[in-house]
Write a protein that holds these residues in place. Structure first.
Motif, PDB file in Angstrom:
ATOM      1  N   GLY A   1       0.489  -1.029   0.224  1.00 61.28           N
ATOM      2  CA  GLY A   1      -0.285  -0.104  -0.456  1.00 61.28           C
ATOM      3  C   GLY A   1       0.781   1.208   0.188  1.00 61.28           C
ATOM      4  N   LYS A   2       0.389   2.434  -1.126  1.00 60.67           N
ATOM      5  CA  LYS A   2       1.460   3.463  -1.341  1.00 60.67           C
ATOM      6  C   LYS A   2       0.735   4.526  -0.053  1.00 60.67           C
ATOM      7  N   LEU A   3      -0.002   4.682  -0.257  1.00 53.60           N
ATOM      8  CA  LEU A   3      -1.392   5.278   0.490  1.00 53.60           C
ATOM      9  C   LEU A   3      -0.887   5.439   2.338  1.00 53.60           C
ATOM     10  N   ARG A   4      -0.485   6.910   2.698  1.00 56.77           N
ATOM     11  CA  ARG A   4       0.026   6.331   4.539  1.00 56.77           C
ATOM     12  C   ARG A   4       1.029   4.604   4.579  1.00 56.77           C
ATOM     13  N   PRO A   5       2.572   4.681   4.366  1.00 57.24           N
ATOM     14  CA  PRO A   5       2.581   3.843   4.076  1.00 57.24           C
ATOM     15  C   PRO A   5       2.874   2.674   5.547  1.00 57.24           C
ATOM     16  N   TYR A   6       3.184   3.892   6.804  1.00 54.74           N
ATOM     17  CA  TYR A   6       2.848   3.644   8.080  1.00 54.74           C
ATOM     18  C   TYR A   6       1.623   2.936   8.343  1.00 54.74           C
ATOM     19  N   LEU A   7       0.804   2.064   7.832  1.00 55.92           N
ATOM     20  CA  LEU A   7       0.145   1.887   7.757  1.00 55.92           C
ATOM     21  C   LEU A   7       0.620  -0.114   7.878  1.00 55.92           C
ATOM     22  N   ARG A   8       1.736  -0.088   7.017  1.00 56.14           N
ATOM     23  CA  ARG A   8       2.148  -1.247   7.562  1.00 56.14           C
ATOM     24  C   ARG A   8       0.895  -2.197   6.312  1.00 56.14           C
ATOM     25  N   LYS A   9       0.437  -2.118   5.481  1.00 56.48           N
ATOM     26  CA  LYS A   9      -0.382  -2.822   4.366  1.00 56.48           C
ATOM     27  C   LYS A   9       0.494  -3.639   3.345  1.00 56.48           C
ATOM     28  N   TYR A  10       1.038  -4.626   3.200  1.00 54.59           N
ATOM     29  CA  TYR A  10       1.502  -5.349   2.021  1.00 54.59           C
ATOM     30  C   TYR A  10       0.724  -7.011   2.237  1.00 54.59           C
ATOM     31  N   TRP A  11       0.714  -7.810   1.449  1.00 55.41           N
ATOM     32  CA  TRP A  11       0.257  -8.916   0.693  1.00 55.41           C
ATOM     33  C   TRP A  11       1.166  -8.805   0.164  1.00 55.41           C
ATOM     34  N   PHE A  12       0.512 -10.913   0.479  1.00 55.59           N
ATOM     35  CA  PHE A  12       1.972 -11.901  -0.406  1.00 55.59           C
ATOM     36  C   PHE A  12       1.160 -12.702  -1.580  1.00 55.59           C
ATOM     37  N   ALA A  13       0.707 -12.272  -2.745  1.00 51.40           N
ATOM     38  CA  ALA A  13      -0.477 -12.940  -3.608  1.00 51.40           C
ATOM     39  C   ALA A  13      -0.691 -14.396  -4.188  1.00 51.40           C
ATOM     40  N   GLU A  14      -2.086 -14.366  -3.548  1.00 50.92           N
ATOM     41  CA  GLU A  14      -2.108 -16.175  -3.448  1.00 50.92           C
ATOM     42  C   GLU A  14      -2.906 -16.137  -5.224  1.00 50.92           C
TER      43      GLU A  14
ATOM     44  N   LYS B   1      10.032   9.659   3.360  1.00 52.07           N
ATOM     45  CA  LYS B   1      10.170   9.990   2.064  1.00 52.07           C
ATOM     46  C   LYS B   1       9.228  10.529   2.192  1.00 52.07           C
ATOM     47  N   SER B   2       7.723  10.360   3.199  1.00 52.76           N
ATOM     48  CA  SER B   2       6.459  10.122   1.897  1.00 52.76           C
ATOM     49  C   SER B   2       5.956  12.129   2.209  1.00 52.76           C
ATOM     50  N   PHE B   3       5.436  12.379   0.340  1.00 51.89           N
ATOM     51  CA  PHE B   3       4.185  13.836  -0.050  1.00 51.89           C
ATOM     52  C   PHE B   3       3.200  13.695   0.838  1.00 51.89           C
ATOM     53  N   GLY B   4       3.372  15.250   0.668  1.00 53.05           N
ATOM     54  CA  GLY B   4       1.449  15.133   0.656  1.00 53.05           C
ATOM     55  C   GLY B   4       1.017  15.126   2.681  1.00 53.05           C
ATOM     56  N   THR B   5       0.350  15.691   3.352  1.00 52.30           N
ATOM     57  CA  THR B   5      -0.027  16.153   4.054  1.00 52.30           C
ATOM     58  C   THR B   5      -1.564  15.541   5.013  1.00 52.30           C
ATOM     59  N   LYS B   6      -2.617  15.446   4.060  1.00 48.12           N
ATOM     60  CA  LYS B   6      -3.302  14.957   4.977  1.00 48.12           C
ATOM     61  C   LYS B   6      -3.472  13.437   3.885  1.00 48.12           C
ATOM     62  N   MET B   7      -3.043  13.370   3.277  1.00 46.74           N
ATOM     63  CA  MET B   7      -3.078  11.578   2.094  1.00 46.74           C
ATOM     64  C   MET B   7      -1.513  11.169   2.390  1.00 46.74           C
ATOM     65  N   PRO B   8      -0.560  11.345   2.918  1.00 44.25           N
ATOM     66  CA  PRO B   8       0.667  11.152   2.439  1.00 44.25           C
ATOM     67  C   PRO B   8       0.730   9.414   1.887  1.00 44.25           C
ATOM     68  N   ARG B   9       1.369   9.617   0.725  1.00 42.35           N
ATOM     69  CA  ARG B   9       1.865   8.269   0.563  1.00 42.35           C
ATOM     70  C   ARG B   9       3.621   8.206  -0.279  1.00 42.35           C
ATOM     71  N   THR B  10       3.772   7.111  -1.079  1.00 39.54           N
ATOM     72  CA  THR B  10       4.833   6.717  -1.138  1.00 39.54           C
ATOM     73  C   THR B  10       5.025   6.237  -2.642  1.00 39.54           C
ATOM     74  N   SER B  11       6.664   6.465  -2.763  1.00 36.03           N
ATOM     75  CA  SER B  11       6.867   6.698  -4.565  1.00 36.03           C
ATOM     76  C   SER B  11       7.439   5.007  -5.125  1.00 36.03           C
ATOM     77  N   TRP B  12       7.535   4.697  -5.720  1.00 39.41           N
ATOM     78  CA  TRP B  12       8.232   3.550  -6.857  1.00 39.41           C
ATOM     79  C   TRP B  12       9.855   4.005  -6.600  1.00 39.41           C
ATOM     80  N   LYS B  13      10.137   5.261  -7.195  1.00 40.34           N
ATOM     81  CA  LYS B  13      10.886   6.046  -7.043  1.00 40.34           C
ATOM     82  C   LYS B  13      11.568   5.378  -5.278  1.00 40.34           C
ATOM     83  N   ASP B  14      10.576   5.596  -4.413  1.00 39.16           N
ATOM     84  CA  ASP B  14      11.522   6.498  -3.256  1.00 39.16           C
ATOM     85  C   ASP B  14      11.956   4.316  -2.410  1.00 39.16           C
ATOM     86  N   ILE B  15      10.872   3.859  -3.059  1.00 38.83           N
ATOM     87  CA  ILE B  15      10.693   2.508  -2.176  1.00 38.83           C
ATOM     88  C   ILE B  15      12.272   1.863  -3.500  1.00 38.83           C
TER      89      ILE B  15
END
Length: 412
Positions: free
Chosen positions: A71-84, A123-137
């Motif tokens: 999940g790129k939006l609010r990466p601090y929420l730690r939303k990750y999944w190994f696709a099944e 590295k996230s950008f945006g104040t209300k809806m911070p998100r990350t990017s592939w470049k930073d990742i």
């Protein structure tokens, strides 16, 4: 970077994976499984549900089985999944593919590291809806072991994840048993054959309906200037969760307050109820104070429940307050919409179905046995999460090396 073995190399996330290319317009394609951010549980990698692409309208990203979804939006929420399975996902989710020479599960655990999440958060950008990017990742620094060692590391961490999943399943099943028992025992009791209709529904003939037997004693509104760096824990509303206390964000008062504010000092087995927004996620914010949590002082917007313990088993009331039927009653009395709160005069009117004290005690014994089972599994679950976190810190950084011929043995 720490000093590493010659078989490891320094690199970046972009060296071991790349974004999966391809998007679709769901209006023009057949129905597919759809994953949105709300379908992924925070911090655990568990899938909470699956949507249908036909129920969406905007462009979606394609993913394949064994991709890592992040999940790129609010990466601090730690939303990750190994696709099944194959499917499509919201564009706020980034599907990444392991490059040749990279184990897919090893990549999945790279995306779970605390330092990685902290880096993206900064590295996230945006104040209300911070998100990350592939470049930073892609630019995050990592240590890359050989493929065989990646596989062994992934095997170890996967075995812990499997234990976590099994424990979580036991907790969920026990929770269903507890819910069913509460519904049955709090309305039908134990061994009754004759029932009567009352204002709270059908109950055993020997039971009675009561109200206005619980008094609420509110906490005190201490000023921020009175807080201390250490001393007596101050139990505030954010510390009271669904059936437990959370001490992650605890404040303290001087120890002298135990005497000067003795009327707000808590005792073992006290029941503490949130008076503001008492119901969240369809569950009551209530806690029972244990001996290990003392001494402690009660803050405002919380209430201590007082009753005659010769007539009422406090634990019976504790469980009754958490029942669905009672929560429906309680919700109907709330004052305010944005910040609903309990008005004590209205709380006094709420009705309880009360068995004789002997039967209350028996019902509590049954509930406690189930509760203790759940607590045991929760303790096990917490230990497994701590174990996984510790293993990730040492295995993904090369501080502890795995033996390629036996992944269960490690060397330091």
């Amino acid at each position: 970077m720490n000093e590493i073995n010659s078989s490891w190399r320094c690199g970046k996330v972009g060296d071991i994976c790349e974004p999966r290319k391809g998007k679709i317009d769901p209006k023009k394609e057949p129905s597919q499984k759809y994953i949105a951010l709300e379908h992924i549980h925070q911090q655990t990698g568990r899938l909470l549900g699956v949507g249908d692409s036909k129920e969406t309208t905007s462009i979606k990203a394609i993913f394949k089985a064994e991709d890592v979804l992040f999940g790129k939006l609010r990466p601090y929420l730690r939303k990750y999944w190994f696709a099944e399975f194959d499917g499509v996902c919201a564009t706020e989710i980034l599907p990444v593919v392991a490059k040749n020479g990279t184990d897919r599960k090893f990549l999945y655990y790279i995306f779970q590291q605390d330092k990685f999440i902290d880096y993206l958060d900064q590295k996230s950008f945006g104040t209300k809806m911070p998100r990350t990017s592939w470049k930073d990742i892609s630019e995050y620094d990592i240590l890359i072991p050989s493929l065989s060692e990646q596989q062994k590391i992934a095997d170890i961490l996967t075995s812990v994840d499997n234990a976590i999943s099994k424990t979580q399943a036991i907790i969920e099943q026990t929770g269903k048993v507890k819910k069913g028992l509460m519904q049955k025992l709090l309305t039908k009791g134990i061994g009754h054959t004759k029932f009567k209709q009352t204002e709270v529904g059908e109950i055993p003939e020997e039971w009675r309906v009561e109200s206005d037997f619980i008094k609420i004693k509110s906490g005190y509104g201490f000023n921020l200037s009175e807080y201390a760096d250490e001393g007596v824990p101050l139990i505030r509303i954010n510390n009271v969760k669904h059936g437990e206390l959370d001490f992650d964000d605890i404040k303290f008062l001087p120890e002298t307050y135990l005497e000067s504010y003795h009327q707000f000092v808590l005792n073992e087995n006290d029941l503490i109820l949130a008076l503001n927004r008492p119901i969240t996620q369809k569950r009551l914010k209530i806690a029972k104070i244990s001996k290990q949590q003392l001494p402690a002082i009660l803050y405002q917007r919380l209430g201590k429940l007082l009753m005659d313990n010769s007539k009422y088993n406090q634990d019976y009331i504790y469980y009754y307050l958490q029942s669905e039927k009672f929560l429906e009653q309680l919700s109907a009395t709330f004052v305010g919409s944005d910040q609903p709160f309990i008005k004590t005069s209205e709380f006094a009117k709420l009705r309880f179905s009360i068995p004789p004290i002997e039967e209350q005690n028996k019902i509590v014994d049954i509930f406690n046995s189930v509760f203790n089972k759940m607590q045991s599994e929760y303790t096990k679950l917490n230990h497994l999460h701590v174990l996984k976190k510790g293993l990730m810190q040492v295995l993904l950084t090369g501080k502890v090396r795995v033996k390629i011929d036996d992944h269960e043995a490690v060397t330091t």
